[in-house]
Write a protein that holds these residues in place. Sequence first.
Motif, PDB file in Angstrom:
ATOM      1  N   VAL A   1      46.324  84.663  53.833  1.00  0.00           N
ATOM      2  CA  VAL A   1      46.179  83.708  52.742  1.00  0.00           C
ATOM      3  C   VAL A   1      44.969  84.117  51.908  1.00  0.00           C
ATOM      4  O   VAL A   1      43.981  84.595  52.444  1.00  0.00           O
ATOM      5  CB  VAL A   1      46.014  82.274  53.294  1.00  0.00           C
ATOM      6  N   GLN A   2      45.093  83.947  50.599  1.00  0.00           N
ATOM      7  CA  GLN A   2      43.985  84.233  49.679  1.00  0.00           C
ATOM      8  C   GLN A   2      43.413  82.907  49.188  1.00  0.00           C
ATOM      9  O   GLN A   2      44.152  81.964  48.936  1.00  0.00           O
ATOM     10  CB  GLN A   2      44.475  85.049  48.482  1.00  0.00           C
ATOM     11  N   LEU A   3      42.093  82.861  49.082  1.00  0.00           N
ATOM     12  CA  LEU A   3      41.410  81.634  48.696  1.00  0.00           C
ATOM     13  C   LEU A   3      40.548  81.880  47.455  1.00  0.00           C
ATOM     14  O   LEU A   3      39.891  82.924  47.359  1.00  0.00           O
ATOM     15  CB  LEU A   3      40.518  81.121  49.821  1.00  0.00           C
ATOM     16  N   THR A  23      44.691  78.111  47.236  1.00  0.00           N
ATOM     17  CA  THR A  23      45.151  79.183  48.105  1.00  0.00           C
ATOM     18  C   THR A  23      46.495  79.718  47.647  1.00  0.00           C
ATOM     19  O   THR A  23      47.249  79.052  46.930  1.00  0.00           O
ATOM     20  CB  THR A  23      45.278  78.691  49.555  1.00  0.00           C
ATOM     21  N   SER A  24      46.781  80.908  48.088  1.00  0.00           N
ATOM     22  CA  SER A  24      48.082  81.515  47.830  1.00  0.00           C
ATOM     23  C   SER A  24      48.427  82.394  49.019  1.00  0.00           C
ATOM     24  O   SER A  24      47.559  82.814  49.779  1.00  0.00           O
ATOM     25  CB  SER A  24      48.059  82.336  46.543  1.00  0.00           C
ATOM     26  N   GLY A  25      49.708  82.658  49.180  1.00  0.00           N
ATOM     27  CA  GLY A  25      50.148  83.465  50.303  1.00  0.00           C
ATOM     28  C   GLY A  25      50.880  82.612  51.313  1.00  0.00           C
ATOM     29  O   GLY A  25      51.778  81.869  50.966  1.00  0.00           O
ATOM     30  N   ARG A  26      50.457  82.669  52.521  1.00  0.00           N
ATOM     31  CA  ARG A  26      51.105  81.934  53.593  1.00  0.00           C
ATOM     32  C   ARG A  26      51.030  80.420  53.354  1.00  0.00           C
ATOM     33  O   ARG A  26      50.166  79.935  52.641  1.00  0.00           O
ATOM     34  CB  ARG A  26      50.442  82.296  54.927  1.00  0.00           C
ATOM     35  N   THR A  27      51.944  79.702  53.978  1.00  0.00           N
ATOM     36  CA  THR A  27      52.040  78.258  53.800  1.00  0.00           C
ATOM     37  C   THR A  27      50.710  77.573  54.049  1.00  0.00           C
ATOM     38  O   THR A  27      50.141  77.664  55.138  1.00  0.00           O
ATOM     39  CB  THR A  27      53.099  77.684  54.744  1.00  0.00           C
ATOM     40  N   PHE A  28      50.208  76.878  53.025  1.00  0.00           N
ATOM     41  CA  PHE A  28      48.892  76.264  53.071  1.00  0.00           C
ATOM     42  C   PHE A  28      48.766  75.283  54.232  1.00  0.00           C
ATOM     43  O   PHE A  28      47.737  75.232  54.915  1.00  0.00           O
ATOM     44  CB  PHE A  28      48.651  75.563  51.736  1.00  0.00           C
ATOM     45  N   ASP A  72      45.391  68.700  49.151  1.00  0.00           N
ATOM     46  CA  ASP A  72      46.687  68.414  48.553  1.00  0.00           C
ATOM     47  C   ASP A  72      47.613  69.555  48.959  1.00  0.00           C
ATOM     48  O   ASP A  72      47.511  70.661  48.415  1.00  0.00           O
ATOM     49  CB  ASP A  72      46.560  68.308  47.033  1.00  0.00           C
ATOM     50  N   ASN A  73      48.508  69.298  49.897  1.00  0.00           N
ATOM     51  CA  ASN A  73      49.368  70.355  50.413  1.00  0.00           C
ATOM     52  C   ASN A  73      50.500  70.730  49.452  1.00  0.00           C
ATOM     53  O   ASN A  73      51.196  71.712  49.691  1.00  0.00           O
ATOM     54  CB  ASN A  73      49.939  69.958  51.776  1.00  0.00           C
ATOM     55  N   VAL A  74      50.663  69.956  48.405  1.00  0.00           N
ATOM     56  CA  VAL A  74      51.630  70.325  47.369  1.00  0.00           C
ATOM     57  C   VAL A  74      50.978  71.311  46.396  1.00  0.00           C
ATOM     58  O   VAL A  74      51.597  72.287  45.961  1.00  0.00           O
ATOM     59  CB  VAL A  74      52.130  69.079  46.618  1.00  0.00           C
ATOM     60  N   LYS A  75      49.711  71.055  46.072  1.00  0.00           N
ATOM     61  CA  LYS A  75      48.977  71.930  45.147  1.00  0.00           C
ATOM     62  C   LYS A  75      48.290  73.084  45.868  1.00  0.00           C
ATOM     63  O   LYS A  75      47.627  73.901  45.228  1.00  0.00           O
ATOM     64  CB  LYS A  75      47.945  71.120  44.376  1.00  0.00           C
ATOM     65  N   ASN A  76      48.421  73.144  47.210  1.00  0.00           N
ATOM     66  CA  ASN A  76      47.795  74.219  47.992  1.00  0.00           C
ATOM     67  C   ASN A  76      46.297  74.303  47.745  1.00  0.00           C
ATOM     68  O   ASN A  76      45.729  75.400  47.625  1.00  0.00           O
ATOM     69  CB  ASN A  76      48.442  75.571  47.675  1.00  0.00           C
TER      70      ASN A  76
END
Length: 124
Positions: A1-3, A23-28, A72-76
């Motif tokens: 994951v990238q932060l 974050t981006s990549g794997r599921t937050f 916010d797990n929708v907005k990662n």
Amino acid sequence: VQLQASGGGLVQAGGSLRLSCTTSGRTFSDYRMGWFRQAPGREREFVGAINRSGGDTYYSGSVKGGFTIFRDNVKNTVYLQMSNLKPEDTAVYYCAATLNGSGWKTRPNEYCCWGQGTQVTVSS
């Protein structure tokens, strides 16, 4: 994951600031998230952490009551809301992610992934 951390800046003592970490990549929602800070000449210090769902948090004694972590797990994205800031809160703030199992993770080596840091400066 990238932060990617953002939101730092210069604020007067007693003021507030909100940091964000996207974050981006794997599921937050797979990750527990933490915030750390590092002042010049000092070791990286644990600030607080949040569990995967966002339903539970844990803070260091030095910030408890003044800082709030939420996600916010929708907005990662995970946030660090800082209130009543003091000059001693001046540091570079880092977000971090961990897949480690249960229990709060308060040491930097327990986190796999780090953002680049964002500077927070509190003037007196």
